[in-house]
Motif scaffolding. Sequence first.
Motif, PDB file in Angstrom:
ATOM      1  N   VAL A  25      -0.760 -33.121 -25.583  1.00 39.98           N
ATOM      2  CA  VAL A  25       0.086 -31.992 -25.174  1.00 39.98           C
ATOM      3  C   VAL A  25       1.118 -31.664 -26.261  1.00 39.98           C
ATOM      4  O   VAL A  25       2.106 -32.381 -26.416  1.00 39.98           O
ATOM      5  N   TYR A  27       3.497 -29.506 -26.436  1.00 35.28           N
ATOM      6  CA  TYR A  27       4.846 -29.205 -25.964  1.00 35.28           C
ATOM      7  C   TYR A  27       5.702 -30.461 -25.781  1.00 35.28           C
ATOM      8  O   TYR A  27       6.928 -30.408 -25.933  1.00 35.28           O
ATOM      9  N   ALA A  68      12.261 -28.476 -18.240  1.00 32.60           N
ATOM     10  CA  ALA A  68      11.011 -28.776 -18.944  1.00 32.60           C
ATOM     11  C   ALA A  68      10.795 -30.280 -19.050  1.00 32.60           C
ATOM     12  O   ALA A  68       9.681 -30.776 -18.842  1.00 32.60           O
ATOM     13  N   GLU A  71       9.660 -31.525 -15.740  1.00 33.56           N
ATOM     14  CA  GLU A  71       8.292 -31.103 -15.416  1.00 33.56           C
ATOM     15  C   GLU A  71       7.266 -31.891 -16.235  1.00 33.56           C
ATOM     16  O   GLU A  71       6.219 -32.292 -15.710  1.00 33.56           O
ATOM     17  N   VAL A  72       7.578 -32.120 -17.512  1.00 34.89           N
ATOM     18  CA  VAL A  72       6.705 -32.949 -18.359  1.00 34.89           C
ATOM     19  C   VAL A  72       6.576 -34.345 -17.751  1.00 34.89           C
ATOM     20  O   VAL A  72       5.469 -34.894 -17.633  1.00 34.89           O
ATOM     21  N   ILE A  75       4.337 -34.236 -14.590  1.00 34.63           N
ATOM     22  CA  ILE A  75       2.903 -34.036 -14.851  1.00 34.63           C
ATOM     23  C   ILE A  75       2.271 -35.289 -15.457  1.00 34.63           C
ATOM     24  O   ILE A  75       1.205 -35.730 -15.015  1.00 34.63           O
ATOM     25  N   LEU A 102      -9.714 -34.308 -20.989  1.00 35.35           N
ATOM     26  CA  LEU A 102      -8.922 -34.733 -19.848  1.00 35.35           C
ATOM     27  C   LEU A 102      -8.077 -33.578 -19.311  1.00 35.35           C
ATOM     28  O   LEU A 102      -7.151 -33.116 -19.957  1.00 35.35           O
ATOM     29  N   ALA A 103      -8.415 -33.117 -18.114  1.00 38.69           N
ATOM     30  CA  ALA A 103      -7.650 -32.024 -17.506  1.00 38.69           C
ATOM     31  C   ALA A 103      -6.406 -32.590 -16.828  1.00 38.69           C
ATOM     32  O   ALA A 103      -6.456 -33.648 -16.209  1.00 38.69           O
ATOM     33  N   LEU A 104      -5.290 -31.889 -16.956  1.00 36.44           N
ATOM     34  CA  LEU A 104      -4.028 -32.328 -16.364  1.00 36.44           C
ATOM     35  C   LEU A 104      -3.751 -31.562 -15.066  1.00 36.44           C
ATOM     36  O   LEU A 104      -4.281 -30.473 -14.860  1.00 36.44           O
ATOM     37  N   LYS A 106      -1.942 -29.073 -12.509  1.00 37.45           N
ATOM     38  CA  LYS A 106      -1.274 -27.788 -12.749  1.00 37.45           C
ATOM     39  C   LYS A 106      -0.117 -27.628 -11.781  1.00 37.45           C
ATOM     40  O   LYS A 106      -0.256 -27.919 -10.589  1.00 37.45           O
ATOM     41  N   THR A 107       1.016 -27.131 -12.269  1.00 35.18           N
ATOM     42  CA  THR A 107       2.185 -26.949 -11.416  1.00 35.18           C
ATOM     43  C   THR A 107       1.974 -25.756 -10.485  1.00 35.18           C
ATOM     44  O   THR A 107       1.597 -24.680 -10.932  1.00 35.18           O
ATOM     45  N   ILE A 108       2.224 -25.972  -9.191  1.00 34.34           N
ATOM     46  CA  ILE A 108       2.202 -24.880  -8.210  1.00 34.34           C
ATOM     47  C   ILE A 108       3.620 -24.346  -8.052  1.00 34.34           C
ATOM     48  O   ILE A 108       3.868 -23.154  -8.156  1.00 34.34           O
ATOM     49  N   ASP A 109       4.562 -25.262  -7.792  1.00 34.41           N
ATOM     50  CA  ASP A 109       5.977 -24.876  -7.752  1.00 34.41           C
ATOM     51  C   ASP A 109       6.809 -26.057  -8.193  1.00 34.41           C
ATOM     52  O   ASP A 109       6.365 -27.204  -8.144  1.00 34.41           O
ATOM     53  N   PHE A 110       8.025 -25.747  -8.660  1.00 32.28           N
ATOM     54  CA  PHE A 110       8.893 -26.797  -9.191  1.00 32.28           C
ATOM     55  C   PHE A 110      10.338 -26.388  -8.941  1.00 32.28           C
ATOM     56  O   PHE A 110      10.737 -25.281  -9.292  1.00 32.28           O
ATOM     57  N   THR A 111      11.105 -27.267  -8.289  1.00 34.46           N
ATOM     58  CA  THR A 111      12.496 -26.963  -7.943  1.00 34.46           C
ATOM     59  C   THR A 111      13.419 -27.980  -8.591  1.00 34.46           C
ATOM     60  O   THR A 111      13.262 -29.179  -8.384  1.00 34.46           O
TER      61      THR A 111
ATOM     62  N   ALA B  43       2.905 -24.523 -30.526  1.00 33.46           N
ATOM     63  CA  ALA B  43       3.717 -25.727 -30.294  1.00 33.46           C
ATOM     64  C   ALA B  43       4.114 -25.869 -28.826  1.00 33.46           C
ATOM     65  O   ALA B  43       4.526 -26.936 -28.397  1.00 33.46           O
ATOM     66  N   ILE B  45       2.055 -25.326 -26.245  1.00 32.61           N
ATOM     67  CA  ILE B  45       0.879 -25.537 -25.392  1.00 32.61           C
ATOM     68  C   ILE B  45       1.073 -26.754 -24.484  1.00 32.61           C
ATOM     69  O   ILE B  45       1.520 -27.810 -24.921  1.00 32.61           O
ATOM     70  N   GLY B  56       7.024 -25.856 -18.508  1.00 34.92           N
ATOM     71  CA  GLY B  56       8.405 -26.141 -18.903  1.00 34.92           C
ATOM     72  C   GLY B  56       8.998 -25.048 -19.773  1.00 34.92           C
ATOM     73  O   GLY B  56      10.179 -24.702 -19.639  1.00 34.92           O
ATOM     74  N   LEU B  85      17.176 -24.115  -9.562  1.00 28.01           N
ATOM     75  CA  LEU B  85      16.180 -23.137  -9.989  1.00 28.01           C
ATOM     76  C   LEU B  85      14.837 -23.550  -9.412  1.00 28.01           C
ATOM     77  O   LEU B  85      14.405 -24.691  -9.583  1.00 28.01           O
ATOM     78  N   ARG B  86      14.205 -22.618  -8.682  1.00 27.86           N
ATOM     79  CA  ARG B  86      12.873 -22.893  -8.149  1.00 27.86           C
ATOM     80  C   ARG B  86      11.898 -21.916  -8.786  1.00 27.86           C
ATOM     81  O   ARG B  86      12.134 -20.707  -8.811  1.00 27.86           O
ATOM     82  N   ILE B  87      10.802 -22.462  -9.285  1.00 24.94           N
ATOM     83  CA  ILE B  87       9.799 -21.618  -9.936  1.00 24.94           C
ATOM     84  C   ILE B  87       8.469 -21.764  -9.224  1.00 24.94           C
ATOM     85  O   ILE B  87       8.047 -22.879  -8.887  1.00 24.94           O
TER      86      ILE B  87
END
Lengths: 166, 142
Positions: A25, A27, A68, A71-72, A75, A102-104, A106-111, B43, B45, B56, B85-87
């Motif tokens: 990844v 990112y 971010a 979220e990283v 995941i 390798l598939a990771l 996927k985010t549906i929602d994140f608070t 970068a 991805i 993110g 923050l909710r996404i």
Amino acid sequence: MKRSEPVIQVKRRRDLALSVIVNQVPYIDFLGVSFDRHGNQLTSTMAFHDDLIGNPMLPALHGGATAAFLEVTAIIGLAWASLWGEIEGESLDIEAVQTGVLALPKTIDFTVDYLRPGLPRDAYARARVNRSGRRYASVHVEAWQDNRDRLFAQASGHFLMPQRDG
Amino acid sequence: MTQTDNNAARQFIKAIPHSRRLGMEVEELGNGKAVISMPYDKALIGDPVTKVIHGGAVSALMDTAGGAAVVAHPLAGLGTATLDLRIDYMRSATPGQTITATAECYHVTRSVAFVRATACDADTARPVATATGAFTVMKGSS
């Protein structure tokens, strides 16, 4: 896992699996995030650098960088937890994973809850998978800086699991 | 917000290091509304198989647009922090395309500003993500 397997071999297999998941990844590298492993417990670190600043006056970390990072961590923590059984059962084909198949999740929602300003120094986070089904998973993440008992952010999110066998 | 304030807000957002690093540009700003774009970059991805940008980075764009919308609101001061923050991710952004977030600060109290935002790639009819957030309002703002 075979009881007789030497500890060095066990660690090498686990660390290789983790590095394959993380290194694919771009990112994660962009953010400057790395993962430490103790058994199956992962702790991520976002090493401080000036590009993570959101408020130069305070200064404080950008809320987006914090989101971010969380979220990283969620995941990778979820991918790691869902692969753990295969890693331990030695049924994971590391070579196939290394070639990028390798598939990771996927985010549906994140608070994200921002509890205090992110200080201009390293941040740490851990994810806890609260529910992991065949299709959906729910993950909670906590992040702190100097003091583990004083979280500066936490988040929870739902994820769509990769369908690995069709 | 006067034109001078608007320019101050624009400069303020352009000076955010993390947003600059992500290549964000202020497209539109004023009256509690902000439009901010982020170009595609390898970068960023997050999915090595599909080459789709990591969620993110989209969160960072939403957060920047949300904060900018607050700063651009006539009743809020020049400075804010995200409370939550909710996404919601509706679909994967198409690789290679710029993502543009439009944020609206739709309510401001003495302490809190409420924001909603939508992010789109080139196909503006189908949003990539939506967000809702609460931001702090600086003390002393009218």
